[in-house]
Scaffold this motif. Structure first.
Motif, PDB file in Angstrom:
ATOM      1  N   ASN A 206     -13.023   2.394 -25.329  1.00 33.07           N
ATOM      2  CA  ASN A 206     -12.593   2.235 -26.553  1.00 33.07           C
ATOM      3  C   ASN A 206     -12.930   3.229 -27.606  1.00 33.07           C
ATOM      4  N   SER A 207     -14.481   3.575 -27.503  1.00 33.60           N
ATOM      5  CA  SER A 207     -14.913   4.451 -28.434  1.00 33.60           C
ATOM      6  C   SER A 207     -14.392   5.882 -28.216  1.00 33.60           C
ATOM      7  N   MET A 208     -14.064   6.261 -26.964  1.00 34.25           N
ATOM      8  CA  MET A 208     -13.623   7.459 -26.699  1.00 34.25           C
ATOM      9  C   MET A 208     -12.142   7.667 -27.156  1.00 34.25           C
ATOM     10  N   ASP A 209     -11.377   6.408 -27.103  1.00 31.79           N
ATOM     11  CA  ASP A 209      -9.760   6.515 -27.348  1.00 31.79           C
ATOM     12  C   ASP A 209      -9.810   6.564 -29.002  1.00 31.79           C
ATOM     13  N   LYS A 210     -10.728   5.937 -29.603  1.00 33.76           N
ATOM     14  CA  LYS A 210     -10.764   5.769 -31.214  1.00 33.76           C
ATOM     15  C   LYS A 210     -11.208   7.034 -31.859  1.00 33.76           C
ATOM     16  N   ALA A 211     -11.847   7.937 -30.978  1.00 32.99           N
ATOM     17  CA  ALA A 211     -12.157   9.167 -31.516  1.00 32.99           C
ATOM     18  C   ALA A 211     -11.172  10.449 -31.128  1.00 32.99           C
ATOM     19  N   GLY A 212     -10.050   9.842 -30.723  1.00 35.88           N
ATOM     20  CA  GLY A 212      -9.084  10.877 -30.313  1.00 35.88           C
ATOM     21  C   GLY A 212      -9.048  11.610 -29.183  1.00 35.88           C
ATOM     22  N   PHE A 213      -9.832  11.049 -28.165  1.00 38.29           N
ATOM     23  CA  PHE A 213      -9.878  11.395 -26.653  1.00 38.29           C
ATOM     24  C   PHE A 213      -9.124  10.540 -25.749  1.00 38.29           C
ATOM     25  N   ASN A 214      -8.500  10.893 -24.707  1.00 38.56           N
ATOM     26  CA  ASN A 214      -7.957  10.077 -23.602  1.00 38.56           C
ATOM     27  C   ASN A 214      -8.900   9.964 -22.652  1.00 38.56           C
ATOM     28  N   SER A 215      -9.361   8.551 -22.762  1.00 38.77           N
ATOM     29  CA  SER A 215     -10.264   8.235 -21.839  1.00 38.77           C
ATOM     30  C   SER A 215      -9.858   8.239 -20.242  1.00 38.77           C
ATOM     31  N   GLN A 216      -8.756   8.290 -19.919  1.00 39.06           N
ATOM     32  CA  GLN A 216      -8.240   8.273 -18.758  1.00 39.06           C
ATOM     33  C   GLN A 216      -8.386   9.732 -18.011  1.00 39.06           C
ATOM     34  N   ASN A 217      -8.715  10.551 -18.880  1.00 37.40           N
ATOM     35  CA  ASN A 217      -8.967  11.917 -18.219  1.00 37.40           C
ATOM     36  C   ASN A 217     -10.623  12.172 -17.819  1.00 37.40           C
ATOM     37  N   LEU A 218     -11.214  11.147 -17.834  1.00 38.75           N
ATOM     38  CA  LEU A 218     -12.686  11.121 -17.307  1.00 38.75           C
ATOM     39  C   LEU A 218     -12.413  11.316 -15.767  1.00 38.75           C
ATOM     40  N   LYS A 219     -13.332  12.119 -15.349  1.00 34.74           N
ATOM     41  CA  LYS A 219     -13.349  12.430 -13.823  1.00 34.74           C
ATOM     42  C   LYS A 219     -14.348  11.287 -13.302  1.00 34.74           C
ATOM     43  N   SER A 220     -13.855   9.983 -13.413  1.00 34.61           N
ATOM     44  CA  SER A 220     -14.582   8.888 -13.022  1.00 34.61           C
ATOM     45  C   SER A 220     -13.912   8.441 -11.503  1.00 34.61           C
ATOM     46  N   ARG A 221     -14.444   9.363 -10.466  1.00 39.72           N
ATOM     47  CA  ARG A 221     -14.184   8.724  -9.084  1.00 39.72           C
ATOM     48  C   ARG A 221     -14.799   7.942  -8.526  1.00 39.72           C
ATOM     49  N   VAL A 222     -16.126   7.666  -9.180  1.00 33.76           N
ATOM     50  CA  VAL A 222     -16.769   6.606  -8.409  1.00 33.76           C
ATOM     51  C   VAL A 222     -17.118   5.667  -9.350  1.00 33.76           C
ATOM     52  N   THR A 223     -17.242   4.187  -9.133  1.00 33.08           N
ATOM     53  CA  THR A 223     -17.149   3.007  -9.558  1.00 33.08           C
ATOM     54  C   THR A 223     -18.371   2.481  -9.224  1.00 33.08           C
ATOM     55  N   MET A 224     -19.116   1.645 -10.004  1.00 34.64           N
ATOM     56  CA  MET A 224     -20.184   0.962  -9.645  1.00 34.64           C
ATOM     57  C   MET A 224     -20.288  -0.338 -10.161  1.00 34.64           C
ATOM     58  N   GLY A 225     -20.948  -1.245  -9.634  1.00 33.78           N
ATOM     59  CA  GLY A 225     -20.764  -2.739 -10.118  1.00 33.78           C
ATOM     60  C   GLY A 225     -21.663  -3.234 -11.179  1.00 33.78           C
ATOM     61  N   ASN A 226     -22.924  -2.327 -11.359  1.00 30.25           N
ATOM     62  CA  ASN A 226     -23.770  -3.005 -12.537  1.00 30.25           C
ATOM     63  C   ASN A 226     -24.617  -1.510 -12.707  1.00 30.25           C
ATOM     64  N   SER A 227     -25.562  -2.035 -13.779  1.00 30.38           N
ATOM     65  CA  SER A 227     -26.227  -0.892 -14.525  1.00 30.38           C
ATOM     66  C   SER A 227     -27.350  -0.398 -13.594  1.00 30.38           C
ATOM     67  N   VAL A 228     -27.884  -1.167 -12.689  1.00 32.59           N
ATOM     68  CA  VAL A 228     -28.925  -0.944 -11.775  1.00 32.59           C
ATOM     69  C   VAL A 228     -28.263   0.122 -10.773  1.00 32.59           C
ATOM     70  N   SER A 229     -26.852  -0.027 -10.281  1.00 32.46           N
ATOM     71  CA  SER A 229     -26.432   0.931  -9.286  1.00 32.46           C
ATOM     72  C   SER A 229     -26.302   2.409 -10.188  1.00 32.46           C
ATOM     73  N   VAL A 230     -25.699   2.141 -11.353  1.00 28.17           N
ATOM     74  CA  VAL A 230     -25.238   3.359 -12.092  1.00 28.17           C
ATOM     75  C   VAL A 230     -26.537   4.253 -12.252  1.00 28.17           C
ATOM     76  N   ILE A 231     -27.590   3.729 -12.756  1.00 25.94           N
ATOM     77  CA  ILE A 231     -28.870   4.552 -12.767  1.00 25.94           C
ATOM     78  C   ILE A 231     -29.303   4.961 -11.550  1.00 25.94           C
ATOM     79  N   GLN A 232     -29.346   4.394 -10.420  1.00 32.23           N
ATOM     80  CA  GLN A 232     -29.515   5.031  -9.202  1.00 32.23           C
ATOM     81  C   GLN A 232     -28.452   6.036  -8.806  1.00 32.23           C
ATOM     82  N   GLY A 233     -27.080   5.804  -9.089  1.00 30.51           N
ATOM     83  CA  GLY A 233     -26.199   6.894  -9.057  1.00 30.51           C
ATOM     84  C   GLY A 233     -26.501   8.290  -9.738  1.00 30.51           C
ATOM     85  N   ILE A 234     -27.084   8.039 -10.998  1.00 31.91           N
ATOM     86  CA  ILE A 234     -27.540   9.021 -11.719  1.00 31.91           C
ATOM     87  C   ILE A 234     -28.594   9.875 -11.200  1.00 31.91           C
ATOM     88  N   LEU A 235     -29.666   9.002 -10.792  1.00 27.52           N
ATOM     89  CA  LEU A 235     -30.813   9.550 -10.355  1.00 27.52           C
ATOM     90  C   LEU A 235     -30.533  10.483  -8.836  1.00 27.52           C
TER      91      LEU A 235
END
Length: 296
Positions: A206-235
């Motif tokens: 929502n924040s991206m769309d309100k700022a004038g960007f199309n959030s659908q253009n993110l290269k988000s090929r990977v989806t994770m179920g919780n913050s712990v998984s996301v943190i490990q994904g970044i690491l």
């Protein structure tokens, strides 16, 4: 028919099993079966079907289950109200939280609350925002704390506490030495998304769309179920993502991750106290809400 029989019936439906229900309420399986048979005799219809290893309510059973839950909830509310009148804070409180509240905020509140009121027992359920809202609507929990506002006539929400989200990258990333980054640059990097029901993820989009960007253009090929998984994904350099600073405080402090602000993007949000609109709050629930507002 009595309240105890309704309690047994609800347990069988919840556990989907006579044997599991008997273990949960500390009765023998034949005793549980006898009480269910007495209920069926009372209503003169079949309430439960045994389907192999599972037990499911019939259509009549579903009607009884819905009303029995309300009756048992009113019983608990009555007992809690009488204890409160007599000056005792005693009973059980079932609450829920989306990922960040359930992982970081609510446990702290529970610890301090139960120290203040040692005769209170509490149960915490975790899920995404929509799962917690559904549990509230179904009466499985009395209140929830979630990361998004939802337009739903069955619930009411109010701000409980603020939360700051920032872009999180691993140490060694080309942006790790910077304090901020242009939002447009996020679309060139692999981005870790959250599941559809996540209040955090919806807030980011929502924040991206309100700022004038199309959030659908993110290269988000990977989806994770919780913050712990996301943190490990970044690491592990699966991608970068935007997270609550509450969730990554330890990793930032130890130098494993780096947080940046995103120019032009409003990443400030709130966690919302969420309650059922038509259900009466128990005295314990009201005390916990008052306590949470003063503590956070």
């Amino acid at each position: 028919m009595d309240l105890w029989q309704l309690h047994i019936f609800v347990s069988v439906v919840d556990k989907k099993s006579f044997s599991k229900a008997s273990e949960a309420i500390n009765l023998s399986q034949p005793t549980v079966s006898t009480h269910i048979k007495e209920l069926e005799d009372h209503f003169q219809c079949r309430l439960l079907d045994r389907l192999g290893k599972t037990t499911e309510p019939t259509r009549a059973g579903l009607i009884l289950y819905d009303h029995a839950k309300k009756v048992l909830s009113l019983r608990d509310l009555t007992e809690s109200a009488m204890l409160d009148f007599l000056g005792f804070t005693k009973g059980n409180l079932k609450i829920g939280g989306s990922t960040i509240p359930a992982g970081y905020l609510i446990p702290k509140l529970m610890g301090e609350f139960t120290q203040k009121f040692p005769d209170v027992t509490m149960a915490l359920s975790a899920g995404d925002t929509m799962q917690i809202i559904d549990a509230i609507k179904q009466g499985k929990i009395e209140l929830g704390v979630v990361g998004a506002l939802k337009e739903d006539p069955a619930i009411c929400q109010e701000k409980l506490t603020a939360d700051e989200m920032r872009l999180i990258v691993p140490i060694g990333h080309k942006w790790a030495g910077q304090k901020s980054i242009e939002c447009s640059k996020l679309f060139s990097e692999p981005f870790i998304a959250r599941e559809k029901g996540s209040g955090t993820w919806q807030s980011i989009l929502n924040s991206m769309d309100k700022a004038g960007f199309n959030s659908q253009n993110l290269k988000s090929r990977v989806t994770m179920g919780n913050s712990v998984s996301v943190i490990q994904g970044i690491l592990n350099r699966v991608g970068i993502s935007i997270l609550s600073t509450i969730a990554v405080a330890n990793e930032i402090e130890t130098g494993r991750l780096h947080a940046l602000s995103v120019k032009g993007l409003d990443l400030n949000r709130y966690f919302y106290l969420t309650l059922p609109k038509k259900r009466t709050q128990s005295p314990i629930c009201k005390k916990f809400i008052e306590f949470a507002k003063k503590t956070l």
